[in-house]
Design an enzyme around this catalytic site. Structure first.
Site, mmCIF file in Angstrom:
data_model
loop_
_atom_site.group_PDB
_atom_site.id
_atom_site.type_symbol
_atom_site.label_atom_id
_atom_site.label_comp_id
_atom_site.label_asym_id
_atom_site.label_seq_id
_atom_site.Cartn_x
_atom_site.Cartn_y
_atom_site.Cartn_z
ATOM 1 N N LEU A 41 35.043 27.355 -10.687
ATOM 2 C CA LEU A 41 34.273 27.377 -9.339
ATOM 3 C C LEU A 41 32.753 27.368 -10.380
ATOM 4 O O LEU A 41 32.705 27.970 -11.498
ATOM 5 C CB LEU A 41 34.362 28.715 -8.548
ATOM 6 C CG LEU A 41 35.510 28.549 -7.754
ATOM 7 C CD1 LEU A 41 35.650 30.017 -7.152
ATOM 8 C CD2 LEU A 41 35.485 27.474 -6.818
ATOM 9 N N ASP A 42 31.771 26.775 -9.593
ATOM 10 C CA ASP A 42 30.344 26.870 -10.327
ATOM 11 C C ASP A 42 30.007 28.239 -10.394
ATOM 12 O O ASP A 42 30.214 29.019 -9.775
ATOM 13 C CB ASP A 42 29.526 26.064 -9.584
ATOM 14 C CG ASP A 42 29.816 24.573 -9.416
ATOM 15 O OD1 ASP A 42 30.542 24.072 -10.398
ATOM 16 O OD2 ASP A 42 29.370 23.961 -8.577
ATOM 17 N N PHE A 43 29.174 28.268 -11.451
ATOM 18 C CA PHE A 43 28.397 29.904 -11.829
ATOM 19 C C PHE A 43 27.933 30.563 -10.388
ATOM 20 O O PHE A 43 28.033 31.619 -10.311
ATOM 21 C CB PHE A 43 27.285 29.364 -12.641
ATOM 22 C CG PHE A 43 26.643 30.633 -13.177
ATOM 23 C CD1 PHE A 43 27.378 31.499 -14.225
ATOM 24 C CD2 PHE A 43 25.216 30.917 -12.900
ATOM 25 C CE1 PHE A 43 26.531 32.620 -14.720
ATOM 26 C CE2 PHE A 43 24.571 32.095 -13.595
ATOM 27 C CZ PHE A 43 25.331 32.801 -14.615
ATOM 28 N N THR A 49 29.035 29.888 -7.368
ATOM 29 C CA THR A 49 30.088 29.566 -6.138
ATOM 30 C C THR A 49 30.901 30.878 -6.166
ATOM 31 O O THR A 49 30.999 31.467 -7.304
ATOM 32 C CB THR A 49 30.799 28.393 -6.390
ATOM 33 O OG1 THR A 49 29.909 27.264 -6.378
ATOM 34 C CG2 THR A 49 31.837 28.273 -5.402
ATOM 35 N N LYS A 79 29.339 20.047 -3.526
ATOM 36 C CA LYS A 79 27.723 19.861 -3.570
ATOM 37 C C LYS A 79 27.513 18.583 -3.748
ATOM 38 O O LYS A 79 26.422 17.995 -3.028
ATOM 39 C CB LYS A 79 27.167 20.680 -4.984
ATOM 40 C CG LYS A 79 27.319 22.181 -4.736
ATOM 41 C CD LYS A 79 26.710 22.688 -6.105
ATOM 42 C CE LYS A 79 27.111 24.364 -6.030
ATOM 43 N NZ LYS A 79 26.917 24.694 -7.274
#
Ligand code: URA
Length: 245
Positions: free
Chosen positions: A103-105, A107, A193
Protein backbone atom coordinates in the site's frame (compact mmCIF):
# COMPACT_ATOMS: atom_id res chain seq x y z
CA UNK A 1 8.97 -38.01 -7.14
CA UNK A 2 11.34 -35.92 -5.00
CA UNK A 3 10.77 -32.20 -5.42
CA UNK A 4 13.97 -30.31 -6.16
CA UNK A 5 14.20 -26.57 -5.58
CA UNK A 6 16.76 -23.87 -6.14
CA UNK A 7 19.20 -23.57 -3.28
CA UNK A 8 18.69 -19.81 -2.83
CA UNK A 9 14.92 -20.31 -2.69
CA UNK A 10 15.23 -22.98 0.02
CA UNK A 11 17.54 -20.73 2.08
CA UNK A 12 15.15 -17.80 1.75
CA UNK A 13 12.15 -19.96 2.62
CA UNK A 14 13.88 -21.12 5.79
CA UNK A 15 13.67 -17.51 6.97
CA UNK A 16 17.48 -17.20 7.22
CA UNK A 17 17.69 -14.27 4.80
CA UNK A 18 16.20 -12.85 1.59
CA UNK A 19 16.63 -14.66 -1.71
CA UNK A 20 18.96 -11.96 -3.02
CA UNK A 21 21.20 -12.20 0.04
CA UNK A 22 21.10 -16.01 -0.18
CA UNK A 23 22.44 -15.72 -3.73
CA UNK A 24 25.30 -13.59 -2.47
CA UNK A 25 26.12 -16.16 0.25
CA UNK A 26 26.26 -18.86 -2.45
CA UNK A 27 28.51 -16.78 -4.72
CA UNK A 28 30.74 -15.99 -1.71
CA UNK A 29 31.17 -19.77 -1.19
CA UNK A 30 29.68 -19.65 2.31
CA UNK A 31 27.05 -22.30 1.54
CA UNK A 32 27.61 -26.06 1.70
CA UNK A 33 25.22 -28.81 0.66
CA UNK A 34 26.01 -32.15 2.29
CA UNK A 35 29.40 -30.73 3.31
CA UNK A 36 30.38 -29.68 -0.22
CA UNK A 37 30.71 -25.99 -1.10
CA UNK A 38 28.14 -25.00 -3.73
CA UNK A 39 28.82 -21.72 -5.52
CA UNK A 40 26.51 -22.06 -8.54
CA UNK A 41 23.24 -20.17 -8.39
CA UNK A 42 21.31 -22.73 -10.42
CA UNK A 43 22.01 -25.58 -7.97
CA UNK A 44 19.03 -27.61 -6.85
CA UNK A 45 18.43 -29.35 -3.55
CA UNK A 46 15.91 -31.86 -2.24
CA UNK A 47 14.27 -32.33 1.17
CA UNK A 48 17.01 -34.70 2.41
CA UNK A 49 19.94 -32.42 1.58
CA UNK A 50 21.69 -30.78 4.51
CA UNK A 51 22.35 -27.08 3.95
CA UNK A 52 25.04 -25.30 5.97
CA UNK A 53 25.85 -21.61 6.01
CA UNK A 54 29.22 -20.77 7.51
CA UNK A 55 29.27 -24.43 8.63
CA UNK A 56 26.03 -24.09 10.62
CA UNK A 57 23.01 -26.07 9.52
CA UNK A 58 19.97 -23.96 8.69
CA UNK A 59 16.68 -24.88 10.29
CA UNK A 60 13.40 -24.06 8.59
CA UNK A 61 11.47 -21.42 10.48
CA UNK A 62 7.78 -21.91 11.20
CA UNK A 63 5.49 -19.71 9.13
CA UNK A 64 3.65 -16.72 10.59
CA UNK A 65 0.84 -14.67 9.07
CA UNK A 66 -0.45 -11.30 10.23
CA UNK A 67 -2.89 -8.68 9.09
CA UNK A 68 -2.64 -5.04 10.10
CA UNK A 69 -4.73 -1.93 9.67
CA UNK A 70 -1.86 0.11 8.26
CA UNK A 71 -1.65 3.72 9.42
CA UNK A 72 -0.82 6.67 7.18
CA UNK A 73 2.82 7.71 6.70
CA UNK A 74 4.23 4.23 7.15
CA UNK A 75 6.25 2.56 4.40
CA UNK A 76 5.27 -0.90 3.14
CA UNK A 77 8.76 -2.30 3.40
CA UNK A 78 11.19 -4.03 5.75
CA UNK A 79 13.64 -1.13 5.88
CA UNK A 80 14.10 2.39 4.57
CA UNK A 81 17.34 4.17 3.81
CA UNK A 82 15.58 7.52 4.39
CA UNK A 83 14.68 6.58 7.96
CA UNK A 84 10.90 6.52 7.47
CA UNK A 85 8.77 4.29 9.66
CA UNK A 86 8.30 0.84 8.09
CA UNK A 87 5.31 -1.42 8.58
CA UNK A 88 7.21 -4.42 9.99
CA UNK A 89 8.27 -2.23 12.93
CA UNK A 90 4.64 -2.06 14.02
CA UNK A 91 4.44 -5.84 14.61
CA UNK A 92 6.12 -7.58 17.53
CA UNK A 93 7.59 -10.61 15.79
CA UNK A 94 11.14 -11.97 15.92
CA UNK A 95 10.89 -13.67 12.55
CA UNK A 96 11.77 -11.80 9.38
CA UNK A 97 8.33 -10.94 8.02
CA UNK A 98 7.52 -8.76 5.02
CA UNK A 99 4.39 -7.23 3.45
CA UNK A 100 2.28 -9.21 1.00
CA UNK A 101 2.09 -6.67 -1.83
CA UNK A 102 2.02 -3.02 -0.95
CA UNK A 103 0.00 0.00 0.00
CA UNK A 104 1.31 3.52 -0.65
CA UNK A 105 2.96 5.52 2.15
CA UNK A 106 -0.21 7.60 2.57
CA UNK A 107 -2.72 4.74 2.11
CA UNK A 108 -4.31 3.16 5.17
CA UNK A 109 -5.97 -0.21 5.66
CA UNK A 110 -5.74 -3.93 5.25
CA UNK A 111 -2.29 -5.35 4.69
CA UNK A 112 -1.06 -8.91 5.24
CA UNK A 113 2.48 -9.75 6.34
CA UNK A 114 4.22 -13.11 6.48
CA UNK A 115 7.50 -15.00 6.19
CA UNK A 116 5.91 -17.47 3.74
CA UNK A 117 7.22 -16.77 0.24
CA UNK A 118 4.88 -19.24 -1.44
CA UNK A 119 1.85 -17.62 0.19
CA UNK A 120 3.07 -14.17 -0.88
CA UNK A 121 3.67 -15.28 -4.46
CA UNK A 122 0.21 -16.86 -4.65
CA UNK A 123 -1.44 -13.68 -3.33
CA UNK A 124 0.35 -11.17 -5.55
CA UNK A 125 0.47 -13.23 -8.77
CA UNK A 126 -1.43 -11.34 -11.54
CA UNK A 127 -3.50 -14.44 -12.32
CA UNK A 128 -4.95 -14.26 -8.80
CA UNK A 129 -7.59 -11.68 -9.58
CA UNK A 130 -8.77 -11.30 -6.02
CA UNK A 131 -11.21 -8.51 -5.11
CA UNK A 132 -9.72 -5.59 -3.20
CA UNK A 133 -12.07 -2.94 -1.88
CA UNK A 134 -11.05 0.65 -1.18
CA UNK A 135 -12.81 3.61 0.42
CA UNK A 136 -11.76 6.66 -1.55
CA UNK A 137 -12.26 10.38 -1.14
CA UNK A 138 -11.86 12.30 -4.41
CA UNK A 139 -11.95 15.99 -5.24
CA UNK A 140 -14.93 15.95 -7.64
CA UNK A 141 -18.52 14.97 -8.13
CA UNK A 142 -18.52 11.54 -9.81
CA UNK A 143 -20.98 11.57 -12.71
CA UNK A 144 -22.52 8.40 -14.13
CA UNK A 145 -20.29 8.76 -17.19
CA UNK A 146 -17.17 8.84 -15.00
CA UNK A 147 -18.42 5.84 -13.04
CA UNK A 148 -19.08 3.80 -16.19
CA UNK A 149 -15.63 4.66 -17.52
CA UNK A 150 -13.95 3.44 -14.35
CA UNK A 151 -16.10 0.33 -14.16
CA UNK A 152 -15.48 -0.67 -17.77
CA UNK A 153 -11.75 0.00 -17.54
CA UNK A 154 -9.36 2.87 -18.20
CA UNK A 155 -5.98 2.77 -19.90
CA UNK A 156 -2.98 2.50 -17.55
CA UNK A 157 0.43 2.00 -19.17
CA UNK A 158 -1.33 1.22 -22.45
CA UNK A 159 -3.44 -1.58 -20.90
CA UNK A 160 -7.10 -1.48 -20.00
CA UNK A 161 -7.87 -2.14 -16.35
CA UNK A 162 -10.13 -5.10 -15.56
CA UNK A 163 -13.82 -4.42 -14.85
CA UNK A 164 -14.33 -2.73 -11.48
CA UNK A 165 -17.30 -1.91 -9.27
CA UNK A 166 -17.85 1.64 -8.02
CA UNK A 167 -20.46 2.95 -5.60
CA UNK A 168 -20.75 6.67 -4.80
CA UNK A 169 -21.50 6.75 -1.08
CA UNK A 170 -21.65 10.49 -0.50
CA UNK A 171 -21.12 13.83 -2.22
CA UNK A 172 -20.40 16.97 -0.22
CA UNK A 173 -21.65 19.84 -2.37
CA UNK A 174 -20.14 22.55 -0.18
CA UNK A 175 -16.67 21.03 0.01
CA UNK A 176 -16.92 19.50 -3.49
CA UNK A 177 -15.69 16.01 -2.71
CA UNK A 178 -17.09 12.51 -3.17
CA UNK A 179 -16.74 9.48 -0.97
CA UNK A 180 -16.76 6.30 -3.04
CA UNK A 181 -16.20 2.56 -2.65
CA UNK A 182 -14.32 0.87 -5.45
CA UNK A 183 -13.57 -2.82 -5.87
CA UNK A 184 -10.81 -3.84 -8.26
CA UNK A 185 -9.21 -7.18 -9.11
CA UNK A 186 -5.66 -6.10 -9.88
CA UNK A 187 -2.75 -4.67 -7.94
CA UNK A 188 -0.85 -2.41 -10.30
CA UNK A 189 1.37 0.27 -8.84
CA UNK A 190 -0.79 3.18 -7.50
CA UNK A 191 -3.68 1.63 -9.38
CA UNK A 192 -6.63 3.31 -7.67
CA UNK A 193 -5.02 6.76 -7.71
CA UNK A 194 -4.08 6.39 -11.36
CA UNK A 195 -7.57 5.14 -12.30
CA UNK A 196 -9.12 8.26 -10.79
CA UNK A 197 -6.45 10.45 -12.41
CA UNK A 198 -7.48 8.89 -15.74
CA UNK A 199 -11.01 10.33 -15.32
CA UNK A 200 -9.72 13.72 -14.14
CA UNK A 201 -10.00 13.28 -10.33
CA UNK A 202 -7.47 13.57 -7.58
CA UNK A 203 -7.53 11.06 -4.71
CA UNK A 204 -7.54 12.87 -1.37
CA UNK A 205 -7.49 9.78 0.83
CA UNK A 206 -7.38 6.04 0.25
CA UNK A 207 -8.20 3.20 2.63
CA UNK A 208 -8.27 -0.53 1.82
CA UNK A 209 -11.17 -2.09 3.71
CA UNK A 210 -11.30 -5.59 2.26
CA UNK A 211 -9.19 -8.21 0.47
CA UNK A 212 -11.22 -11.20 -0.76
CA UNK A 213 -13.31 -12.15 2.31
CA UNK A 214 -10.87 -10.58 4.80
CA UNK A 215 -12.06 -7.42 6.53
CA UNK A 216 -10.62 -5.14 9.21
CA UNK A 217 -13.36 -5.95 11.72
CA UNK A 218 -12.10 -5.30 15.26
CA UNK A 219 -8.84 -3.69 14.11
CA UNK A 220 -8.44 0.05 14.66
CA UNK A 221 -5.77 1.91 12.69
CA UNK A 222 -2.32 0.56 13.70
CA UNK A 223 -3.72 -2.62 15.29
CA UNK A 224 -2.84 -6.07 14.00
CA UNK A 225 -3.61 -9.70 14.64
CA UNK A 226 -2.43 -13.16 13.60
CA UNK A 227 -4.43 -14.60 10.74
CA UNK A 228 -6.41 -17.75 11.46
CA UNK A 229 -5.33 -21.04 9.84
CA UNK A 230 -8.79 -21.22 8.23
CA UNK A 231 -8.30 -17.77 6.67
CA UNK A 232 -4.89 -18.74 5.30
CA UNK A 233 -6.09 -22.00 3.79
CA UNK A 234 -9.19 -20.31 2.34
CA UNK A 235 -7.03 -17.68 0.64
CA UNK A 236 -4.70 -20.37 -0.73
CA UNK A 237 -7.73 -22.29 -2.02
CA UNK A 238 -9.02 -19.12 -3.70
CA UNK A 239 -5.63 -18.53 -5.32
CA UNK A 240 -5.57 -22.12 -6.62
CA UNK A 241 -9.13 -22.10 -7.91
CA UNK A 242 -8.97 -18.60 -9.42
CA UNK A 243 -12.30 -17.91 -7.69
CA UNK A 244 -13.14 -14.28 -6.96
CA UNK A 245 -14.72 -13.42 -3.65
N1 URA B 1 -4.01 1.89 -5.25
C1 URA B 1 -3.27 2.99 -4.99
O1 URA B 1 -3.27 3.93 -5.77
N2 URA B 1 -2.55 3.03 -3.86
C2 URA B 1 -2.55 2.04 -2.94
O2 URA B 1 -1.88 2.15 -1.91
C3 URA B 1 -3.32 0.90 -3.21
C4 URA B 1 -4.04 0.85 -4.36
Amino acid sequence: MIKLERLQKVIAQSGYTSRRKAEQLIVDKRVKVNNQIVSELGSQVGPDDIILIDDKEIVAESKVYYMINKPKDVLCSVSDDRGRKVVVDLIKEEKRIYPVGRLDFDTTGLLMLTNDGDFTNAMIHPSFEINKTYQVVVDKFITDTMRFKLERGVLLDGEKTLPAKLVVDHFDKKKQYSQVTITIREGKNRQVKRMFEAIGCKVISLHRSKVAFMTLEGLAIGQYRKMLPSEISRLIQLAKSGDRK
